[in-house]
Design a protein around this motif. Structure first.
Motif, PDB file in Angstrom:
ATOM      1  N   GLY A  69    -124.789-104.459 132.835  1.00 48.88           N
ATOM      2  CA  GLY A  69    -125.250-105.172 131.688  1.00 48.88           C
ATOM      3  C   GLY A  69    -124.187-106.028 131.459  1.00 48.88           C
ATOM      4  N   LEU A  70    -122.664-105.822 131.388  1.00 47.98           N
ATOM      5  CA  LEU A  70    -121.676-106.587 131.107  1.00 47.98           C
ATOM      6  C   LEU A  70    -120.988-107.360 132.330  1.00 47.98           C
ATOM      7  CD1 LEU A  70    -120.247-104.659 128.117  1.00 47.98           C
ATOM      8  CD2 LEU A  70    -121.971-106.327 127.955  1.00 47.98           C
ATOM      9  N   GLY A  71    -121.496-106.967 133.379  1.00 49.81           N
ATOM     10  CA  GLY A  71    -120.735-107.817 134.640  1.00 49.81           C
ATOM     11  C   GLY A  71    -119.074-107.342 134.570  1.00 49.81           C
ATOM     12  N   LEU A  72    -118.715-106.162 134.348  1.00 45.37           N
ATOM     13  CA  LEU A  72    -117.545-105.771 134.503  1.00 45.37           C
ATOM     14  C   LEU A  72    -117.344-105.266 135.991  1.00 45.37           C
ATOM     15  CD1 LEU A  72    -116.545-104.080 131.139  1.00 45.37           C
ATOM     16  CD2 LEU A  72    -116.251-106.362 131.813  1.00 45.37           C
ATOM     17  N   SER A  73    -115.962-105.083 136.444  1.00 46.96           N
ATOM     18  CA  SER A  73    -115.647-104.785 137.586  1.00 46.96           C
ATOM     19  C   SER A  73    -115.913-103.295 137.666  1.00 46.96           C
ATOM     20  CB  SER A  73    -114.324-105.340 138.156  1.00 46.96           C
ATOM     21  OG  SER A  73    -113.341-104.675 137.490  1.00 46.96           O
ATOM     22  N   LEU A  77    -122.308-102.092 119.409  1.00 52.70           N
ATOM     23  CA  LEU A  77    -123.078-103.183 118.797  1.00 52.70           C
ATOM     24  C   LEU A  77    -122.106-103.929 117.836  1.00 52.70           C
ATOM     25  CD1 LEU A  77    -126.074-100.943 117.368  1.00 52.70           C
ATOM     26  CD2 LEU A  77    -126.270-102.619 118.853  1.00 52.70           C
ATOM     27  N   SER A  78    -121.048-103.457 117.415  1.00 52.07           N
ATOM     28  CA  SER A  78    -120.206-104.391 116.519  1.00 52.07           C
ATOM     29  C   SER A  78    -118.800-104.869 117.158  1.00 52.07           C
ATOM     30  CB  SER A  78    -119.931-103.222 115.483  1.00 52.07           C
ATOM     31  OG  SER A  78    -119.133-102.177 116.035  1.00 52.07           O
ATOM     32  N   VAL A  79    -118.289-104.259 118.304  1.00 56.37           N
ATOM     33  CA  VAL A  79    -116.736-104.643 118.644  1.00 56.37           C
ATOM     34  C   VAL A  79    -116.984-105.971 119.596  1.00 56.37           C
ATOM     35  CG1 VAL A  79    -114.916-103.954 120.063  1.00 56.37           C
ATOM     36  CG2 VAL A  79    -116.025-102.503 118.494  1.00 56.37           C
ATOM     37  N   PRO A  80    -116.291-106.973 119.423  1.00 54.88           N
ATOM     38  CA  PRO A  80    -116.375-108.266 120.328  1.00 54.88           C
ATOM     39  C   PRO A  80    -116.072-107.807 121.671  1.00 54.88           C
ATOM     40  CG  PRO A  80    -115.004-108.519 118.473  1.00 54.88           C
ATOM     41  CD  PRO A  80    -115.124-106.847 118.288  1.00 54.88           C
ATOM     42  N   MET A  81    -116.368-108.497 122.578  1.00 53.80           N
ATOM     43  CA  MET A  81    -116.410-108.289 124.222  1.00 53.80           C
ATOM     44  C   MET A  81    -114.991-108.142 124.468  1.00 53.80           C
ATOM     45  SD  MET A  81    -117.902-107.922 126.683  1.00 53.80           S
ATOM     46  CE  MET A  81    -117.414-107.784 128.400  1.00 53.80           C
ATOM     47  N   PRO A  85    -128.211-105.981 126.757  1.00 52.21           N
ATOM     48  CA  PRO A  85    -127.558-104.824 126.993  1.00 52.21           C
ATOM     49  C   PRO A  85    -126.936-103.928 126.039  1.00 52.21           C
ATOM     50  CG  PRO A  85    -126.533-106.566 127.879  1.00 52.21           C
ATOM     51  CD  PRO A  85    -127.663-107.092 127.234  1.00 52.21           C
ATOM     52  N   ARG A  86    -126.213-104.439 125.147  1.00 52.71           N
ATOM     53  CA  ARG A  86    -125.505-103.862 124.000  1.00 52.71           C
ATOM     54  C   ARG A  86    -126.486-103.221 123.142  1.00 52.71           C
ATOM     55  NH1 ARG A  86    -120.277-105.860 121.442  1.00 52.71           N
ATOM     56  NH2 ARG A  86    -119.245-107.222 123.060  1.00 52.71           N
TER      57      ARG A  86
END
Length: 473
Positions: free
Chosen positions: A283-287, A340-344, A421-422
């Protein structure tokens, strides 16, 4: 404890390596589903037969045979060149793991009694929980350090040294085989029907039916097998033979409700863990390494809270499970709000905080609940009682993982304006929280079904107060 760590770490460590494994093998989505879920399916199928065989023939030889097959199948899976080989090896490995873990529970029931049994079961639950929680961080580190082509194979090889050590310890330290069942004859038909029920219940959640008619057919098969199994067990009781499911298990409301609590809690926990991995990576593309770092606080917190849970049990008793479930619901809903609320930039750190609380909640609920459930399993059905508990958890895992994943994927792909995704993660997390809420209600019902005992005399209370610190150590 070594067997629990070996078999459960192997399953947990592979989840985070699924994307690289799929790319390396050029596997389809159905292949990956069978590789991951087939292990749980075979694990669940082997638990009740394994427990029954241990009750009838003794546990040591079955334990050693199971670990040996697990080790060999793991080597085949790690060196496999195609999806078919890997699927077959994982099915064999899952069956061997189920055989081993049913002997673990039975051995603890045989060897330990009273408070010692509670502490031993607690240690087993702690070991299982920590191994499950440590899987994603270890898998992420291996994939990140060795690369996607080699990393997923090393994830499968990670359990091999543990299996060798477990074999050496088992050969020397496990007690000699002895029968605990009153009747030495196996209920072969009952075992076959129980396996058939498990298979027809779990397969539709692993390989989704193509139509409503196919789903109804699976449901009809399950109902028919369950009805035949019930009639067969009652006939064995009337004829004076030992049924597969001991009457003391089905007649105990505490055992039945406690098993239901374990199903909802275990299913929610496993679904939430897989959901977090998919959300962060796909969803976020993190490693994989960063995903592992987010999941690590859960493992640490679960280990610590499990070790301290028995002090809380000594103070408030069965309400410890209720406290853990309430805390788990709060942590899961907090994760949804954070997504839903915290920045990336701050999202991984915030989610790691919610995982810390979720891990602490799991430590307070898992091992105390398991101990309370298995207290109601008689000695002659210790292996079957533990096998049914674990099989129920595996069934719940298959159902809950399928349901929560479907909610996430549908919400992520079907949102207006494209993928979100969030919002999908928040919605699926609410479903996981709902499963914990079901466990909470069942836990409260179990407390209401527990017969009240008359209050102890003052001298007995003082004696308990004096002996409590000694038992805690």
């Amino acid at each position: 404890m070594a067997a629990g760590a070996t078999t459960l770490l192997d399953q947990a460590v592979l989840n985070i390596a699924v994307p690289s494994m799929r790319q390396s093998l050029e596997a389809s989505a159905a292949d990956v589903q069978w590789i991951v879920a087939g292990y749980s399916l075979a694990f669940g199928l082997a638990l009740v037969p394994g427990g029954s065989l241990g009750d009838v023939h003794g546990r040591k030889h079955l334990f050693i045979a199971g670990v040996s097959v697990f080790l060999l199948a793991g080597l085949v899976a790690a060196t496999g060149g195609g999806p078919g080989t890997l699927i077959g090896a994982r099915l064999v490995q899952g069956a061997a793991a189920g055989l081993v873990n049913s002997q673990v529970i039975g051995t603890i029931q045989d060897v330990f009694h009273g408070p010692d049994r509670g502490r031993a079961l607690g240690l087993y639950a702690v070991t299982a929980g920590v191994a499950t929680a440590l899987g994603p961080p270890l898998g992420g580190a291996l994939v990140a350090g060795l690369g996607p082509q080699t990393g997923w194979r090393c994830c499968l090889l990670l359990s091999a040294p543990c299996a060798v050590i477990t074999l050496a310890l088992a050969a020397r330290w496990l007690p000699p085989p002895r029968r605990t069942a009153q009747n030495s004859r196996l209920d072969v038909l009952g075992l076959s029907l129980a396996c058939g029920c498990t298979l027809t219940l779990m397969v539709p959640f692993i390989a989704t039916p193509n139509s409503g008619e196919e789903a109804l057919l699976w449901g009809a098969m399950l109902c028919a097998l369950a009805a035949v199994f019930t009639v067969h067990q009652r006939l064995r009781v009337r004829r004076g033979r030992q049924p597969l499911v001991h009457p003391a298990l089905t007649s105990s409301k505490q055992y039945v409700l406690g098993t239901a609590v374990a199903m909802a809690q275990f299913g929610s926990s496993l679904a939430a863990s897989l959901l977090l991995t998919v959300f962060l990576q796909d969803g976020l593309g993190l490693s994989a390494l960063l995903t592992a770092a987010v999941a690590l606080p859960s493992a640490v917190a679960m280990g610590i809270s499990s070790a301290l849970a028995w002090r809380l049990v000594r103070r408030i008793g069965p309400r410890t499970v209720t406290v853990g479930l309430v805390l788990g619901i709060g942590a899961t809903l907090a994760g949804a709000a954070v997504a839903l609320s915290v920045p990336m930039a701050g999202l991984p750190m915030a989610l790691a905080g919610t995982q810390l609380v979720a891990g602490a909640a799991g430590g307070l609920s898992v091992s105390p609940n398991q101990t309370q459930v298995l207290q109601h399993a008689p000695a002659e059905a210790a292996g079957v009682g533990g096998g049914i508990l674990q099989m129920a958890q595996r069934i719940a895992a298959a159902v809950c993982v399928s349901a929560v994943s479907a909610v996430y994927l549908h919400a992520a792909s079907g949102s207006p304006g494209g993928s979100d995704p969030r919002a999908a993660y928040a919605l699926a997390s609410c479903v996981s929280a709902g499963l914990l809420a079901v466990a909470l209600v069942l836990s409260l019902l179990r407390r209401g079904a527990t017969p009240r005992r008359p209050s102890a005399p003052v001298s007995a209370k003082r004696a308990c107060a004096v002996s409590a610190p000694e038992e805690a150590t």
